[in-house]
Design a protein around this motif. Structure first.
Motif, mmCIF file in Angstrom:
data_model
loop_
_atom_site.group_PDB
_atom_site.id
_atom_site.type_symbol
_atom_site.label_atom_id
_atom_site.label_comp_id
_atom_site.label_asym_id
_atom_site.label_seq_id
_atom_site.Cartn_x
_atom_site.Cartn_y
_atom_site.Cartn_z
ATOM 1 N N VAL A 12 0.817 -1.208 0.000
ATOM 2 C CA VAL A 12 0.000 0.000 0.000
ATOM 3 C C VAL A 12 0.855 1.264 0.000
ATOM 4 O O VAL A 12 0.458 2.299 -0.554
ATOM 5 C CB VAL A 12 -0.980 -0.020 1.195
ATOM 6 N N GLU A 13 2.052 1.202 0.580
ATOM 7 C CA GLU A 13 2.912 2.387 0.591
ATOM 8 C C GLU A 13 3.558 2.633 -0.770
ATOM 9 O O GLU A 13 3.934 3.764 -1.079
ATOM 10 C CB GLU A 13 3.978 2.253 1.677
ATOM 11 N N ALA A 14 3.676 1.589 -1.579
ATOM 12 C CA ALA A 14 4.156 1.790 -2.947
ATOM 13 C C ALA A 14 3.088 2.487 -3.782
ATOM 14 O O ALA A 14 3.399 3.293 -4.663
ATOM 15 C CB ALA A 14 4.540 0.451 -3.571
ATOM 16 N N LEU A 15 1.830 2.169 -3.501
ATOM 17 C CA LEU A 15 0.725 2.813 -4.213
ATOM 18 C C LEU A 15 0.509 4.243 -3.732
ATOM 19 O O LEU A 15 0.247 5.146 -4.537
ATOM 20 C CB LEU A 15 -0.560 2.007 -3.997
ATOM 21 N N ALA A 20 3.090 6.137 4.517
ATOM 22 C CA ALA A 20 4.186 5.783 5.428
ATOM 23 C C ALA A 20 4.160 6.660 6.675
ATOM 24 O O ALA A 20 4.565 6.228 7.764
ATOM 25 C CB ALA A 20 5.526 5.911 4.713
ATOM 26 N N ASN A 21 3.669 7.890 6.522
ATOM 27 C CA ASN A 21 3.605 8.806 7.664
ATOM 28 C C ASN A 21 2.499 8.441 8.647
ATOM 29 O O ASN A 21 2.459 8.976 9.761
ATOM 30 C CB ASN A 21 3.383 10.236 7.175
ATOM 31 N N ALA A 204 1.529 -4.415 10.797
ATOM 32 C CA ALA A 204 1.372 -3.015 10.405
ATOM 33 C C ALA A 204 -0.093 -2.719 10.114
ATOM 34 O O ALA A 204 -0.859 -3.593 9.684
ATOM 35 C CB ALA A 204 2.228 -2.709 9.185
ATOM 36 N N THR A 205 -0.487 -1.484 10.334
ATOM 37 C CA THR A 205 -1.864 -1.079 10.095
ATOM 38 C C THR A 205 -1.892 0.390 9.695
ATOM 39 O O THR A 205 -0.933 1.142 9.963
ATOM 40 C CB THR A 205 -2.724 -1.321 11.351
#
Length: 343
Positions: A12-15, A20-21, A204-205
């Motif tokens: 999801v952080e690549a999208l 990430a924050n 992670a969430t």
């Protein structure tokens, strides 16, 4: 045996790199049927409760003289679990159906007044040593114990639940109460948990989409709509459901500690401490299922071959209409009153 959450279907952080924050952690509890002891973190197990301390009771006046017997509820569940595993002809026999019908009956307790104290059900206890995301309790307390009343008869409407959360220092308990009082009948079988041991796992969430900045939320919505359009064009029996932020990439289902609350059934509601007005943090989620048809990507690797009906409801707890209960705590004052929301 430990339980392991599969890797997410997409990064999801690549999208959406800005997520990430907002990344956090939550500890999935993975309750599974077992024989916990008072020294274990558990759902529905014996609690580390001092022998010389009164057991928590519900003192709000309400009718509690009619309902089902907890022992009958446990027995009925045992029979149903066994008969549906029976091969080659699963399902209850005529005799078993008669017994199940008898066990499902409601009973009336004589000489019980609405004002009489009602023993609460010990739902769960969590030790900080076991749960990575369990915050510190007040005054160095390391053990959180959760109780609830087995009748929906509270609050302004007279139809709400009653929760009682207690923190304690486990090392101070020298003699444990081995036969705590129990309600003779309960108003709702979903309040009666089955004994479960826990297999905590930190994952992670990410926040509920509606609580992210508007531009990020809009981009997630547009991305999901695009996936749905493609899925509709390719629709056939072999086409898997498209990946979604809510059910696959952000908030895991099931019992868990910490992380972010889901607001999928209602609009997000401010959860500020009623004592100091500070925004509260999610403490504990009590879920009716560990996963379902829409959140199956979270099913542990060790249980991929188990059918949902056999493995998704280990605690047998049901919140509302098969929902989840989110309990919030004040980060500034752990002793401040908790708040909760049902989704």
């Amino acid at each position: 045996m430990s339980r392991t959450t599969p890797s997410r279907p997409l990064d999801v952080e690549a999208l959406f790199p800005e997520l990430a924050n907002y990344r956090g952690t939550t500890t999935r509890l993975h309750p599974r049927p077992g024989r916990p002891e008072a020294t274990d973190s558990s759902v529905g197990g014996p609690l580390l409760w001092p022998a010389n301390e009164p057991w928590p009771v519900c003192t709000e006046p309400h009718s509690h003289a009619r309902g089902r017997r907890p022992a009958d509820i446990h027995r009925q569940r045992q029979i149903l679990a066994a008969v549906w595993l029976r091969e080659p002809n699963p399902g209850p026999t005529v005799e078993e159906r008669q017994l199940l019908e008898e066990l499902g009956r409601k009973h009336r307790v004589q000489d019980v007044a609405a004002t009489d104290p009602l023993p609460l059900i010990g739902l769960a206890q969590l030790y900080r040593r076991d749960i990575a995301d369990l915050p510190a309790g007040p005054d160095d307390c390391d053990l959180l114990q959760v109780f609830w009343c087995p009748f929906d008869a509270h609050g302004p409407t007279g139809h709400s639940m009653l929760l009682d959360l207690r923190w304690r220092r486990s090392w101070e308990v020298t003699e444990v109460q081995t036969s705590p009082p129990q309600p003779l009948v309960v108003g709702y079988e979903g309040y009666v948990p089955e004994p479960c041991v826990l297999h905590p796992e930190q994952v992670a969430t990410y926040p509920f989409a509606g609580l992210l900045p508007e531009d990020v939320c809009a981009r997630i919505d547009a991305w999901e709509e695009g996936l749905e359009e493609v899925a509709e064009q390719l629709a056939d029996e072999a086409t898997a459901a498209p990946v979604g932020y809510q059910y696959d990439l952000s908030i895991p289902p099931g019992w868990r500690v910490g992380g972010f609350a889901s607001w999928h059934a209602t609009d997000p509601s401010p959860m500020n401490c009623r004592t100091c007005a500070v925004p509260m943090h999610l403490l504990l989620t009590i879920d009716s299922t560990e996963w379902d048809g829409g959140s199956g990507s979270w099913k542990p690797l060790e249980e991929q071959d188990l059918p949902t009906y056999q493995s998704a409801r280990p605690t047998q707890v049901t919140v509302g209409r098969w929902g989840e209960l989110n309990i919030f705590a004040c980060p500034e004052g752990p002793h401040h009153s908790h708040r909760w929301s049902i989704q």
